[in-house]
Enzyme design. Structure first.
Site, mmCIF file in Angstrom:
data_model
loop_
_atom_site.group_PDB
_atom_site.id
_atom_site.type_symbol
_atom_site.label_atom_id
_atom_site.label_comp_id
_atom_site.label_asym_id
_atom_site.label_seq_id
_atom_site.Cartn_x
_atom_site.Cartn_y
_atom_site.Cartn_z
ATOM 1 N N LEU A 114 61.168 45.313 9.035
ATOM 2 C CA LEU A 114 61.554 45.643 7.662
ATOM 3 C C LEU A 114 61.099 47.048 7.276
ATOM 4 O O LEU A 114 61.821 47.793 6.639
ATOM 5 C CB LEU A 114 60.932 44.638 6.686
ATOM 6 C CG LEU A 114 61.416 43.193 6.759
ATOM 7 C CD1 LEU A 114 60.561 42.305 5.873
ATOM 8 C CD2 LEU A 114 62.881 43.095 6.354
ATOM 9 N N ASP A 167 46.136 53.033 0.114
ATOM 10 C CA ASP A 167 47.461 53.593 0.384
ATOM 11 C C ASP A 167 48.440 53.249 -0.745
ATOM 12 O O ASP A 167 49.402 52.522 -0.533
ATOM 13 C CB ASP A 167 47.958 53.072 1.742
ATOM 14 C CG ASP A 167 49.190 53.819 2.249
ATOM 15 O OD1 ASP A 167 49.517 54.886 1.670
ATOM 16 O OD2 ASP A 167 49.830 53.338 3.196
#
Ligand SMILES: *[C@@H]1O[C@H](CO)[C@@H](O)[C@H](O)[C@H]1NC(C)=O
Ligand SMILES: *[C@@H]1O[C@H](CO)[C@@H](O)[C@H](O)[C@H]1NC(C)=O
Ligand SMILES: *[C@@H]1O[C@H](CO)[C@@H](O)[C@H](O)[C@H]1NC(C)=O
Ligand SMILES: *[C@@H]1O[C@H](CO)[C@@H](O)[C@H](O)[C@H]1NC(C)=O
Ligand SMILES: *[C@@H]1O[C@H](CO)[C@@H](O)[C@H](O)[C@H]1NC(C)=O
Ligand SMILES: *[C@@H]1O[C@H](CO)[C@@H](O)[C@H](O)[C@H]1NC(C)=O
Ligand SMILES: *[C@@H]1O[C@H](CO)[C@@H](O)[C@H](O)[C@H]1NC(C)=O
Ligand SMILES: *[C@@H]1O[C@H](CO)[C@@H](O)[C@H](O)[C@H]1NC(C)=O
Ligand SMILES: *[C@@H]1O[C@H](CO)[C@@H](O)[C@H](O)[C@H]1NC(C)=O
Length: 888
Positions: free
Chosen positions: A613, A734
């Site tokens: 994905l 992140d």
């Protein structure tokens, strides 16, 4: 007689029943009152059956509440009522919002065995009444706002196994009676204001397994008693004021895996008995006054992963036997008085990731085959007296992120092979040596490098124009050499101060004040073309290709990926044929999903590229359809950091903890699988994709429905998720729109929250390093501090806000060279542009109300992206500001 007997039995029976009914009635009314007071969501409508409410367990015969688990419910209110549940054995109120003092009435819960009040805001001191809970085996008061001394009445807790009081503001000393608790296994009191000595008898009468007292003001020496039973597994005393030696008796504890005693005032040498601790994995003793030699006995600790002896007074040479440590990942011995050669044997440490020898008196040469250590990322050799040339083989250090060789006696030329170290990004420092010759143009290939320092050598010739390939440069220093010719016209060079080029008689051009007359730069014409190509390379290198819509780039990227994939597929099929993946461990945290999830199917799904994905900085995500029909998203961690495996049980605990971290806007793991040396994390599959896709993919769609209100709700949701993370002391590593997932109602869920916990298995002052973040979202201070902080998170969030407001990517060639979204927005006034020219006009022109809100959110985004970390608002304030904008 018979009648009498029958009668008394009947009477007993009658009394018993009455008692039962009364008790049942009691708990029911208590529970009803509690339901009203705390407004527990999920406590059912059926008032006559409190035993079936979530988190409630009753005794099987009598309907008395024995277990109450209300953790993670954002509850507040008066919990005193709980003390009415006389049969309670287990009470977990952790991760809520309770204020005020701990109710003294809890002392009346005489059956209680487990009490967890951690992660709340309980205030003032511990009520002495708690000392009368004789059966208590586990008491957890960590992470509250508790103050004062630990009351002496608690010495009544004779059965206590686990005592955790970390993360409060307790002062005074650790009471002596803690040493008299004969069942104590776990004692943590880190992050408090405790002073005085560690009790002389701590551990003498119990099988202490875990002692963690870091970040206090403890004095005196480390008592022998804690090693007496030989059962200690984890010892953390970092950041105190301890003196004296590390006792010889530490060798008793064969199962001790972690010793962390850094940042104290310890003296003496490391006892040779350290070699008896066969299970030692982590030894950290930096910033003390330890002396003597690095004992060769360390080489017997075959599981040793980290050895940090930095900033002490060690002398002598590195024992070559350390090369036998096959698991060693970090050897940090900087700032000591060590000398001699760098032993060649060190290369045998196949897992070596960081070698920090800086600031010693090493006077040998750099071993040619140093780079045969295949995982080396940090090679830090500065401030020594290393001689000889930099070996050409340095180019084999393919994984290197930082290369520090400044302030040595190195001679010869700069090997062009350094240019082949494509990962080099933190720094290349060759300053203050005796290097001569020219700068190899190959260095221009280092397109991720942030800092380059070749100052104070005897380098000559012109600065090659090929260095323009170094697209990520922020800091350069060419000063005090004998360079000549023009300074290439290149952003990072032009923006540097004069001093970066000073001390070179022959250099001219900007930023120096000496102009080059009418000489001209031959490369100038092709410059822009070249730069844009390089940007593309840099962007791809940073794993950002996902964000790029230009077809050419996508094609380039896909070609590269295809090659890598081809290589990988071969690996996998070979592997798969000979030995199918062996699942080492795995768990599903959500009870009712256990049946639906099949580990083998999840692993198999990650072996098929068609299931992929997305790819992020730290992981690759696959879609996995279970035989049950359930669809999962399976995240495979890029486990360059094998510590993850070493700290398996620690990691599993962290994951389970995160699994319990309920927040509407956080994507929490529902399970994990460990096979071979890979970690797979399981999440719910969200078919609506990411915020990146919502914002930037619509040119592909035929029509676009402008919807500012949805975007604002998403912004608020993300802010709330991050605020919660900071509240529980987790820093996200992140943050980017690609890590924000959307559910079917466009509710955002912040993903990748596990990473921060998994990359720092030891919490606190660990030095396991990792480069963090996605290009364009990384706060400017990160280049210097290499630390992600809460204000750094606020910056990255600010970039996401700007993305939402402008529908622009965080990095885009259209902004111009070296300009990211933040700089582009901040530069608008200087360019004479109004905020309207910055905002996405398809939204801001729909209505005055929307425009006003967008301008207000823009202000918040500018606050968040302030270049000074201290000036940025806290996440909590951001949430409040955005809420206010939404409601006004
Ligand atoms: C409430 O719980 C009781 C005891 O389990 C049960 O008998 C009753 O049917 C329940 N009532 C409703 C409305 O579900
Ligand atoms: C909480 O409730 C108890 C009675 O159940 C009462 O005595 C106490 O004062 C209350 N505490 C607070 C802080 O309101
Ligand atoms: C504990 O229970 C005793 C006896 O039932 C009662 O007298 C006392 O007030 C209770 N203590 C607290 C603090 O509620
Ligand atoms: C509190 O400490 C107990 C005992 O050590 C432990 O079982 C529990 O998981 C801890 N609670 C939290 C929220 O970590
Ligand atoms: C300990 O903390 C309490 C409450 O915060 C404070 O009143 C007291 O002065 C402190 N004692 C010392 C020795 O710092
Ligand atoms: C701990 O136990 C020892 C030996 O039984 C006893 O002498 C000492 O007084 C106790 N210390 C405390 C603080 O209770
Ligand atoms: C360490 O082991 C050696 C022999 O293996 C033994 O002689 C010595 O007593 C041990 N030291 C300690 C502190 O256990
Ligand atoms: C080293 O670590 C492995 C894996 O965690 C473990 O099985 C082994 O027992 C350890 N060795 C020693 C000597 O403790
Ligand atoms: C390195 O330094 C040590 C200690 O100062 C000295 O004994 C040795 O001779 C030096 N070696 C070389 C090759 O200079």
């Amino acid at each position: 007689m018979a009648f009498l007997c029958w009668f008394s039995l009947c009477l007993v029976g009658f009394l018993y029943r009455t008692h039962l009914i009364v008790a049942q009635y009691d708990d029911r009314s208590t529970m009803l009152a509690l339901k009203k007071e705390l407004e527990v969501s999920g406590w059912g409508a059926n008032d006559s059956d409190h035993c079936s409410w979530t988190g409630v367990q009753c005794s099987s015969s009598l309907s008395m509440v024995e277990k109450l688990d209300l953790s993670h419910h954002e509850l507040q209110g008066n919990v005193t009522l709980v003390s009415g549940l006389k049969a309670l054995k287990w009470l977990d109120l952790s991760f809520n919002d309770f204020h005020g003092p701990i109710p003294p009435a809890f002392g009346n819960l005489s059956e209680l065995e487990f009490l967890d009040l951690s992660w709340n805001k309980f205030q003032s001191s511990i009520p002495p009444e708690l000392g009368s809970i004789r059966n208590l085996r586990s008491l957890n008061l960590s992470y509250n706002w508790l103050t004062g001394r630990v009351p002496d009445e608690l010495q009544g807790l004779e059965s206590i196994h686990d005592l955790q009081i970390s993360g409060n503001r307790f002062n005074g000393s650790i009471p002596h009676w803690v040493g008299n608790l004969s069942n104590l296994r776990v004692f943590t009191a880190y992050e408090n204001e405790l002073n005085g000595k560690i009790p002389e008898n701590l551990g003498s009468v119990s099988d202490l397994q875990l002692l963690n007292l870091h970040s206090n003001q403890l004095e005196g020496h480390i008592p022998n008693s804690i090693f007496a039973s030989g059962k200690l597994e984890v010892l953390v005393l970092t950041m105190n004021k301890l003196t004296g030696n590390l006792p010889e008796s530490v060798g008793n504890c064969k199962g001790l895996s972690s010793i962390r005693i850094g940042n104290n005032m310890l003296l003496g040498s490391i006892p040779k008995a350290i070699g008896n601790i066969s299970g030692l994995t982590y030894f950290e003793a930096d910033n003390n006054n330890l002396s003597g030699e690095i004992v060769v006995e360390f080489s017997q600790c075959s599981n040793l992963t980290l050895l940090n002896l930095a900033s002490n007074g060690f002398t002598g040479t590195i024992p070559p036997e350390l090369g036998e440590l096959m698991n060693l990942q970090e050897l940090i011995i900087s700032e000591n008085g060590l000398f001699g050669e760098i032993p060649k044997s060190i290369i045998r440490c196949r897992n070596l990731n960081k070698l920090d020898l800086s600031n010693n008196r090493f006077n040998g040469t750099i071993p040619e085959d140093l780079c045969n250590a295949p995982r080396l990322q940090f090679l830090l050799l500065s401030q020594n007296s290393l001689r000889g040339e930099i070996p050409h083989e340095i180019g084999n250090c393919a994984k290197l992120l930082e290369l520090q060789m400044g302030s040595n006696d190195l001679t010869g030329t700069i090997p062009p092979e350094i240019g082949w170290i494509k990962n080099l990004q933190i720094a290349l420092n060759l300053s203050f040596n005796h290097l001569h010759g020219t700068i190899p143009s190959e260095l221009g290939k280092l397109d991720k490098l942030v800092s380059l320092d070749v100052s104070n050598n005897q380098l000559s010739g012109s600065i090659p124009s090929a260095l323009r390939g170094m697209m990520s440069l922020i800091e350069v220093n060419f000063s005090n050499n004998i360079f000549s010719g023009q300074v290439p016209i290149f952003g990072p060079f032009q923006k540097s101060s004069k001093s970066s080029f000073a001390g070179n008689k022959g250099l001219c051009g900007e930023p120096l004040s000496s102009s080059c007359g009418n000489s001209f730069d031959p490369d100038h014409g092709g410059y822009h073309h070249k730069v844009s190509y390089r940007i593309i390379l840099a962007v791809i290198g940073s794993g950002l290709a996902v964000f790029i819509s230009v077809t050419v780039i996508v094609l380039l990227f896909m070609m590269r990926e295809k090659q890598e994939k081809a290589a990988k597929d071969v690996d996998i099929t070979e592997d798969g044929a000979t030995n199918p993946p062996v699942i080492i461990a795995g768990n599903i945290f959500v009870e009712n999903l256990r049946q639906a999830i099949d580990f083998d199917a999840a692993v198999q799904a990650t072996l098929k590229e068609s299931n992929k994905l997305s790819t992020g900085t730290f992981s690759t995500v696959y879609k996995a359809v279970m035989p049950s029909g359930m669809i999962l998203s399976v995240k495979r961690l890029k486990s360059m950091d094998r510590t993850i495996i070493h700290y398996q049980s620690k990691m599993i605990r962290e994951l389970e903890r995160l699994g319990k971290l309920y927040h509407d806007n956080l994507m929490r793991p529902i399970g994990f699988i460990i096979y071979e040396d890979l970690v797979l994390l399981l999440h719910d599959y969200l078919p609506n994709g990411t915020l990146t896709q919502l914002l930037h993919d619509f040119p592909m769609k035929t029509e676009y429905e402008p919807d500012w209100r949805t975007r604002l709700s998403i912004a608020i949701g993300v802010a709330e998720g991050l605020d919660f993370l900071h509240h529980v002391a987790i820093i996200h590593l992140d943050i980017s729109s690609g890590n924000i997932l959307l559910d079917a109602n466009s509710k955002p869920l912040v993903g990748e929250i596990e990473i921060s916990k998994l990359l720092d298995p030891s919490r606190g002052t660990a030095s396991i390093s990792a480069v963090a973040g996605s290009f364009g979202y990384i706060p400017p201070e990160y280049a210097y501090t290499m630390q992600v902080t809460a204000p750094g998170n606020v910056y990255s969030y600010g970039v996401v806000l700007l993305e939402i407001l402008t529908t622009r990517l965080p990095v885009d060639e259209a902004f111009g060279e070296g300009i990211d979204l933040v700089k582009w927005v901040r530069g608008a006034p200087a360019r004479g542009e109004t905020p309207e020219q910055i905002l996405d006009a398809r939204l801001s022109t729909v209505s005055f109300a929307w425009r006003r809100e967008m301008l207000a959110v823009l202000k918040v985004a500018l606050l968040c992206t302030d270049s000074t970390p201290a000036k940025r608002p806290k996440m909590k304030a951001v949430v409040e500001m955005l809420q206010e904008i939404k409601q006004s």
